[in-house]
Scaffold this motif. Structure first.
Motif, PDB file in Angstrom:
ATOM      1  N   VAL A 269       1.826  -2.679  -4.706  1.00  0.00           N
ATOM      2  CA  VAL A 269       2.460  -3.902  -5.181  1.00  0.00           C
ATOM      3  C   VAL A 269       3.873  -3.988  -4.633  1.00  0.00           C
ATOM      4  N   ILE A 270       4.239  -5.171  -4.148  1.00  0.00           N
ATOM      5  CA  ILE A 270       5.598  -5.431  -3.673  1.00  0.00           C
ATOM      6  C   ILE A 270       6.221  -6.476  -4.585  1.00  0.00           C
ATOM      7  N   GLY A 271       7.385  -6.148  -5.132  1.00  0.00           N
ATOM      8  CA  GLY A 271       8.074  -7.080  -6.012  1.00  0.00           C
ATOM      9  C   GLY A 271       7.395  -7.175  -7.364  1.00  0.00           C
ATOM     10  N   ASP A 272       7.563  -8.316  -8.019  1.00  0.00           N
ATOM     11  CA  ASP A 272       6.971  -8.568  -9.324  1.00  0.00           C
ATOM     12  C   ASP A 272       5.573  -9.144  -9.131  1.00  0.00           C
ATOM     13  N   GLU A 273       4.745  -8.347  -8.447  1.00  0.00           N
ATOM     14  CA  GLU A 273       3.359  -8.718  -8.132  1.00  0.00           C
ATOM     15  C   GLU A 273       3.278  -9.954  -7.239  1.00  0.00           C
ATOM     16  N   GLN A 274       4.361 -10.224  -6.470  1.00  0.00           N
ATOM     17  CA  GLN A 274       4.277 -11.326  -5.511  1.00  0.00           C
ATOM     18  C   GLN A 274       3.278 -11.024  -4.405  1.00  0.00           C
ATOM     19  N   VAL A 275       3.222  -9.767  -4.022  1.00  0.00           N
ATOM     20  CA  VAL A 275       2.255  -9.345  -3.000  1.00  0.00           C
ATOM     21  C   VAL A 275       1.552  -8.091  -3.493  1.00  0.00           C
ATOM     22  N   LYS A 276       0.230  -8.118  -3.449  1.00  0.00           N
ATOM     23  CA  LYS A 276      -0.582  -6.946  -3.732  1.00  0.00           C
ATOM     24  C   LYS A 276      -1.463  -6.695  -2.511  1.00  0.00           C
ATOM     25  N   TYR A 277      -1.683  -5.431  -2.193  1.00  0.00           N
ATOM     26  CA  TYR A 277      -2.579  -5.151  -1.075  1.00  0.00           C
ATOM     27  C   TYR A 277      -3.277  -3.807  -1.259  1.00  0.00           C
ATOM     28  N   LYS A 278      -4.430  -3.703  -0.610  1.00  0.00           N
ATOM     29  CA  LYS A 278      -5.209  -2.482  -0.584  1.00  0.00           C
ATOM     30  C   LYS A 278      -5.660  -2.243   0.855  1.00  0.00           C
ATOM     31  N   PHE A 279      -5.896  -0.984   1.183  1.00  0.00           N
ATOM     32  CA  PHE A 279      -6.315  -0.694   2.560  1.00  0.00           C
ATOM     33  C   PHE A 279      -7.089   0.615   2.620  1.00  0.00           C
ATOM     34  N   TYR A 280      -7.770   0.777   3.746  1.00  0.00           N
ATOM     35  CA  TYR A 280      -8.475   2.028   4.018  1.00  0.00           C
ATOM     36  C   TYR A 280      -8.347   2.310   5.507  1.00  0.00           C
ATOM     37  N   ILE A 281      -7.936   3.527   5.857  1.00  0.00           N
ATOM     38  CA  ILE A 281      -7.845   3.968   7.247  1.00  0.00           C
ATOM     39  C   ILE A 281      -8.864   5.073   7.458  1.00  0.00           C
ATOM     40  N   SER A 282      -9.720   4.904   8.436  1.00  0.00           N
ATOM     41  CA  SER A 282     -10.793   5.865   8.675  1.00  0.00           C
ATOM     42  C   SER A 282     -10.222   7.219   9.114  1.00  0.00           C
ATOM     43  N   PRO A 283     -10.677   8.316   8.511  1.00  0.00           N
ATOM     44  CA  PRO A 283     -10.224   9.631   8.959  1.00  0.00           C
ATOM     45  C   PRO A 283     -10.876  10.058  10.276  1.00  0.00           C
ATOM     46  N   GLU A 284     -11.959   9.394  10.652  1.00  0.00           N
ATOM     47  CA  GLU A 284     -12.668   9.759  11.878  1.00  0.00           C
ATOM     48  C   GLU A 284     -11.987   9.182  13.118  1.00  0.00           C
ATOM     49  N   ASP A 285     -11.566   7.920  13.038  1.00  0.00           N
ATOM     50  CA  ASP A 285     -10.802   7.293  14.116  1.00  0.00           C
ATOM     51  C   ASP A 285      -9.746   6.429  13.435  1.00  0.00           C
ATOM     52  N   HIS A 286      -8.490   6.867  13.511  1.00  0.00           N
ATOM     53  CA  HIS A 286      -7.426   6.211  12.750  1.00  0.00           C
ATOM     54  C   HIS A 286      -7.197   4.760  13.177  1.00  0.00           C
ATOM     55  N   ARG A 287      -7.802   4.353  14.296  1.00  0.00           N
ATOM     56  CA  ARG A 287      -7.658   2.952  14.718  1.00  0.00           C
ATOM     57  C   ARG A 287      -8.573   2.023  13.930  1.00  0.00           C
ATOM     58  N   ASP A 288      -9.514   2.575  13.202  1.00  0.00           N
ATOM     59  CA  ASP A 288     -10.382   1.797  12.312  1.00  0.00           C
ATOM     60  C   ASP A 288      -9.719   1.688  10.943  1.00  0.00           C
ATOM     61  N   SER A 289      -9.418   0.466  10.514  1.00  0.00           N
ATOM     62  CA  SER A 289      -8.830   0.278   9.191  1.00  0.00           C
ATOM     63  C   SER A 289      -9.222  -1.096   8.654  1.00  0.00           C
ATOM     64  N   VAL A 290      -9.129  -1.256   7.323  1.00  0.00           N
ATOM     65  CA  VAL A 290      -9.433  -2.540   6.698  1.00  0.00           C
ATOM     66  C   VAL A 290      -8.364  -2.810   5.646  1.00  0.00           C
ATOM     67  N   TRP A 291      -7.973  -4.106   5.496  1.00  0.00           N
ATOM     68  CA  TRP A 291      -6.846  -4.494   4.650  1.00  0.00           C
ATOM     69  C   TRP A 291      -7.193  -5.722   3.822  1.00  0.00           C
ATOM     70  N   PHE A 292      -6.722  -5.736   2.567  1.00  0.00           N
ATOM     71  CA  PHE A 292      -6.927  -6.870   1.667  1.00  0.00           C
ATOM     72  C   PHE A 292      -5.588  -7.237   1.020  1.00  0.00           C
ATOM     73  N   PHE A 293      -5.283  -8.536   0.970  1.00  0.00           N
ATOM     74  CA  PHE A 293      -3.995  -9.006   0.458  1.00  0.00           C
ATOM     75  C   PHE A 293      -4.173 -10.115  -0.574  1.00  0.00           C
ATOM     76  N   GLU A 294      -3.268 -10.132  -1.542  1.00  0.00           N
ATOM     77  CA  GLU A 294      -3.165 -11.231  -2.495  1.00  0.00           C
ATOM     78  C   GLU A 294      -1.695 -11.630  -2.581  1.00  0.00           C
ATOM     79  N   PHE A 295      -1.405 -12.919  -2.339  1.00  0.00           N
ATOM     80  CA  PHE A 295      -0.045 -13.426  -2.387  1.00  0.00           C
ATOM     81  C   PHE A 295       0.109 -14.377  -3.573  1.00  0.00           C
ATOM     82  N   TYR A 296       1.028 -14.059  -4.471  1.00  0.00           N
ATOM     83  CA  TYR A 296       1.357 -14.912  -5.613  1.00  0.00           C
ATOM     84  C   TYR A 296       0.129 -15.301  -6.445  1.00  0.00           C
TER      85      TYR A 296
END
Length: 220
Positions: free
Chosen positions: A181-208
């Protein structure tokens, strides 16, 4: 590891501090991810990453557009979102009549179902797709560096998506990932980075609480 990946990695290793965004230039500035302009003052503690002058200075126009569309979508949802619109976006639109006219021409009235089941009309804002993609791509690259300590660089592609609501598939995945969480929940995010190949990742965001976006990185 292919030869291109090896060559890029070798170049990055020679940099004293690589740019978190491009990964191939020397960092000479700090960049805020997400952009500091989407937070009304007084701003919360924000995340900064090392950036080269080209990546940092070339982002301001996209950041400004992202702020305008985000605040117009979220104004009224929270006090902070309304403050962002009144303190920043309204002045931007007063100065930039061309942008105001563009937003007006592309807006549509849409029917929205409220929590109590009531159907009401709301103004639907058509986002500037290029600004959204550029800002989210830079945000993903910056946060990737912030959490992993390395830049994605030129040997990975980043793809961005925006959506109006979270699908059942994504909603089932989200509880498995830690929330940031950044700020007073203005931005929330989650992510996953693959341990097998660090170039594989996925991201989810919620703004306000109203704007949702996701993205992923994959090896080239």
């Amino acid at each position: 590891m292919n030869r291109t990946h090896s060559n890029i990695s070798h170049v990055v290793e020679q940099l004293e501090e690589p740019c978190a965004i491009c990964g191939v230039q020397e960092a000479t500035t700090k960049d805020h991810v997400p952009p500091k302009g989407i937070f009304p003052k007084p701003r919360p503690q924000l995340i900064t990453v090392p950036a080269c002058a080209s990546c940092n200075n070339g982002a301001s126009d996209y950041d400004d557009l992202f702020k305008v569309y985000l605040s117009m979508q979220s104004a009224g949802n929270t006090d902070l979102a309304t403050e962002l619109f009144e303190s920043k976006t309204s002045r931007t639109l007063e100065r930039n009549r061309k942008l105001l006219s563009k937003i007006h021409d592309e807006s549509r009235t849409v029917k929205v179902e409220l929590d109590d089941g009531t159907i009401t009309n709301r103004l639907g804002i058509l986002w500037d797709s290029e600004a959204h993609e550029k800002v989210m791509e830079r945000t993903i690259k910056g946060l990737y560096y912030h959490h992993s300590g390395r830049a994605l660089g030129l040997d990975a592609n980043v793809e961005v998506q925006k959506f109006t609501e979270v699908s059942d598939e994504i909603e089932n995945l989200l509880p498995l990932l830690p929330e940031h969480v950044i700020g007073d929940e203005q931005v929330k995010y989650k992510f996953y980075i693959s341990p097998e190949d660090h170039r594989d990742s996925v991201w989810f965001f919620e703004f306000y609480g109203v704007h949702y976006a996701s993205g992923y990185s994959v090896p080239k």
